[in-house]
Design an enzyme around this catalytic site. Structure first.
Site, short mmCIF file in Angstrom:
data_model
loop_
_atom_site.label_atom_id
_atom_site.label_comp_id
_atom_site.label_asym_id
_atom_site.label_seq_id
_atom_site.Cartn_x
_atom_site.Cartn_y
_atom_site.Cartn_z
N ARG A 1 35.60 37.68 40.02
CA ARG A 1 35.85 38.27 41.28
C ARG A 1 34.62 37.77 42.40
O ARG A 1 34.77 36.88 43.24
CB ARG A 1 35.76 40.00 41.23
CG ARG A 1 36.18 40.57 42.30
CD ARG A 1 35.16 40.69 43.38
NE ARG A 1 34.05 41.27 43.13
CZ ARG A 1 33.06 41.33 43.65
NH1 ARG A 1 32.84 40.46 45.06
NH2 ARG A 1 31.79 41.73 43.54
N ASP A 2 33.11 38.02 41.84
CA ASP A 2 32.11 37.36 42.91
C ASP A 2 31.97 36.18 42.42
O ASP A 2 31.89 35.35 43.83
CB ASP A 2 30.86 38.16 42.19
CG ASP A 2 29.98 38.42 43.70
OD1 ASP A 2 30.34 37.88 44.66
OD2 ASP A 2 29.15 39.29 43.56
N HIS B 1 34.06 33.53 45.06
CA HIS B 1 33.61 33.28 46.26
C HIS B 1 33.00 31.73 46.33
O HIS B 1 33.38 30.91 47.49
CB HIS B 1 32.38 34.13 46.71
CG HIS B 1 32.49 35.44 47.33
ND1 HIS B 1 33.28 35.78 48.52
CD2 HIS B 1 32.17 36.64 46.62
CE1 HIS B 1 33.24 36.98 48.65
NE2 HIS B 1 32.67 37.67 47.62
N SER C 1 23.39 42.91 47.80
CA SER C 1 24.44 42.22 48.24
C SER C 1 23.84 40.91 48.80
O SER C 1 24.51 39.80 49.18
CB SER C 1 25.40 42.68 49.30
OG SER C 1 25.74 43.89 48.93
N HIS D 1 23.90 45.86 40.71
CA HIS D 1 24.63 44.66 40.97
C HIS D 1 23.44 43.73 41.73
O HIS D 1 23.15 44.00 42.87
CB HIS D 1 25.71 44.91 41.74
CG HIS D 1 26.41 43.58 42.06
ND1 HIS D 1 27.74 43.10 41.56
CD2 HIS D 1 26.23 42.69 43.14
CE1 HIS D 1 28.07 42.02 42.21
NE2 HIS D 1 27.38 41.60 43.12
N HIS E 1 21.77 40.04 42.85
CA HIS E 1 22.02 38.47 43.16
C HIS E 1 20.68 37.83 43.03
O HIS E 1 19.45 38.16 43.01
CB HIS E 1 22.44 38.60 44.69
CG HIS E 1 23.99 38.70 44.73
ND1 HIS E 1 24.75 37.71 44.62
CD2 HIS E 1 24.85 39.83 44.70
CE1 HIS E 1 26.24 38.02 44.52
NE2 HIS E 1 26.17 39.38 44.83
N TYR F 1 24.15 39.46 53.92
CA TYR F 1 25.42 39.59 53.13
C TYR F 1 25.78 38.23 52.66
O TYR F 1 25.85 37.50 53.08
CB TYR F 1 26.46 40.09 53.80
CG TYR F 1 27.78 40.79 53.08
CD1 TYR F 1 27.63 41.63 51.95
CD2 TYR F 1 28.88 40.37 53.64
CE1 TYR F 1 28.81 41.96 51.57
CE2 TYR F 1 30.12 40.76 53.03
CZ TYR F 1 30.22 41.48 51.99
OH TYR F 1 31.13 41.95 51.31
C1 LIG Z 1 32.78 42.09 48.58
C2 LIG Z 1 31.28 41.80 48.33
O1 LIG Z 1 31.23 40.66 47.76
C3 LIG Z 1 30.91 42.55 47.16
C4 LIG Z 1 29.67 42.11 46.25
O2 LIG Z 1 29.66 41.60 45.32
C5 LIG Z 1 28.52 42.29 47.07
O3 LIG Z 1 28.06 43.14 47.97
O4 LIG Z 1 27.34 41.70 46.47
MN MN Z 2 27.97 40.42 44.66
#
Ligand SMILES: C[C@H](O)CC(=O)C(=O)O
Ligand code: MN
Length: 338
Positions: free
Chosen positions: A14-15, A18, A168, A197, A199, A288
């Site tokens: 999912r992520d 991207h 995010s 979550h 990054h 983001y």
């Molecule tokens: C829709 C986003 O990609 C959700 C996510 O993984 C994030 O905010 O980090």
């Molecule tokens: Mn993410």
């Protein structure tokens, strides 16, 4: 016995989508799910990078219909539950019902960190379907721990069983994550679990996850090899190995996860996320991560630098869903350069 017990969720499919420009094939999904399932990862997320119904002109088209991918994932998984992400408004309850029919057992409803109220009817619908429910408060760094906890309370009251602090932009550093997790734990008092979550923009994804666990988070996200939006995510195999060293119990097979990362996923990767000028800028100013590829495309088209676009996006405070404003910023920067 370990003091800490954590449930890992892998969001490579999912992520990570991207970074793959949403080009995962059914065969690739089957192979990755099989490897993660063999490694005993309990939850595997599969959707377009921007969640259900993300495949669009604005967010980028998927190579394969995500419902086909969700069904393939559900067929491959023996012990893991398949999760889907949804952003209310982009994905609707119609898509949620179809994902559930295809075998999804968990839904993660993602909203901007100040907008938890838009998730209420989605949690009601998901609970009626008998799904596990997770709330995703995106760009959690933008508000204080106390304000974030109030948003988490809205989700929990709507039937959400675990609320995530979501970094995010990869902007948080240690206590930023721990303080938010603690505030949510205090507010929720066991009504819902708390997750984190992370990054990698400032290289703190794994460290922040450790801080989150020590502050009370019981669910942690990662992706194989850190494949994900922006500078990528906390790598699942590194989280698992680091947690093992710290006696944080996950129940996963670390060697099998390293195999999945190296032998299964690596050959599929078309673009490896890195900490470069643009993605570090996102971490630095709190932008983001899903904006990165949009900014790179606009940079090429309008002859301006991606990191400059992202710095301006940060100044203007845009949030997920405002992808079209990136063009606006690029055009404005181009006009300033004349
Ligand atoms: C829709 C986003 O990609 C959700 C996510 O993984 C994030 O905010 O980090
Ligand atoms: Mn993410």
């Amino acid at each position: 016995m370990s003091q800490y017990k954590v449930r890992l969720t892998d969001t490579t499919l999912r992520d990570g989508s991207h970074a793959m420009r949403h080009r995962f094939t059914e065969d690739q999904v089957r192979k990755v799910v099989r490897a993660l399932d063999d490694a005993k990862v309990p939850v595997i997320e599969v959707t377009h990078g921007d969640g259900l119904a993300g495949s669009s002109f604005n967010y980028g088209f998927s190579a394969v219909d995500e419902m086909v991918l969700i069904q393939a994932a559900a067929e491959e998984a023996n012990q893991a539950k398949i999760a889907v992400l949804m952003l209310p408004g982009l994905g609707t309850i119609t898509e949620l019902k179809e994902a559930h029919l295809r075998g999804a057992k968990v839904v993660r409803v993602a909203t901007h960190c100040t907008e938890a109220d838009v998730s209420i009817e989605h949690f009601h619908a998901a609970r009626e379907l008998g799904m596990d429910t997770v709330g995703f408060l995106m760009l959690s760094h933008r508000i204080s721990p106390k304000e974030l906890a109030a948003q988490a309370r809205i989700m929990a009251d709507a039937g959400c069983q675990c609320v995530y602090v979501v970094d995010s932009a990869g902007h948080m550093i240690m206590e930023d994550a721990a303080d938010r997790v603690s505030a949510l734990v205090d507010e929720l008092q066991g009504d819902a679990e708390v997750g984190f979550h992370g990054h990698q923009n400032l290289s703190f994804g794994v460290t922040n996850s450790v801080y989150a666990v020590r502050a009370g988070a019981t669910r942690i996200d990662g992706t194989l090899r850190g494949l994900g939006a922006g500078a990528g995510n906390s790598p699942t195999e590194v989280l698992a190995a680091a947690f093992e060293r710290l006696d944080i119990e996950t129940g996963v097979d670390v060697n099998a996860l390293m195999y999945a990362a190296e032998e299964v996923l690596r050959p599929m990767i078309t673009r490896m996320p890195i900490m470069d000028r643009a993605s570090i800028m996102q971490g630095k100013v709190g932008v983001y991560n899903s904006f990165l590829l949009h900014a790179e495309r606009a940079a090429e088209r309008y002859g301006v630098a991606a990191h400059d676009i992202l710095a301006e996006v940060g100044r203007r405070g845009y949030v997920g869903g405002q992808e079209d404003m990136i063009i606006d910023v690029a055009v404005w920067l181009q006009s300033q350069a004349r």
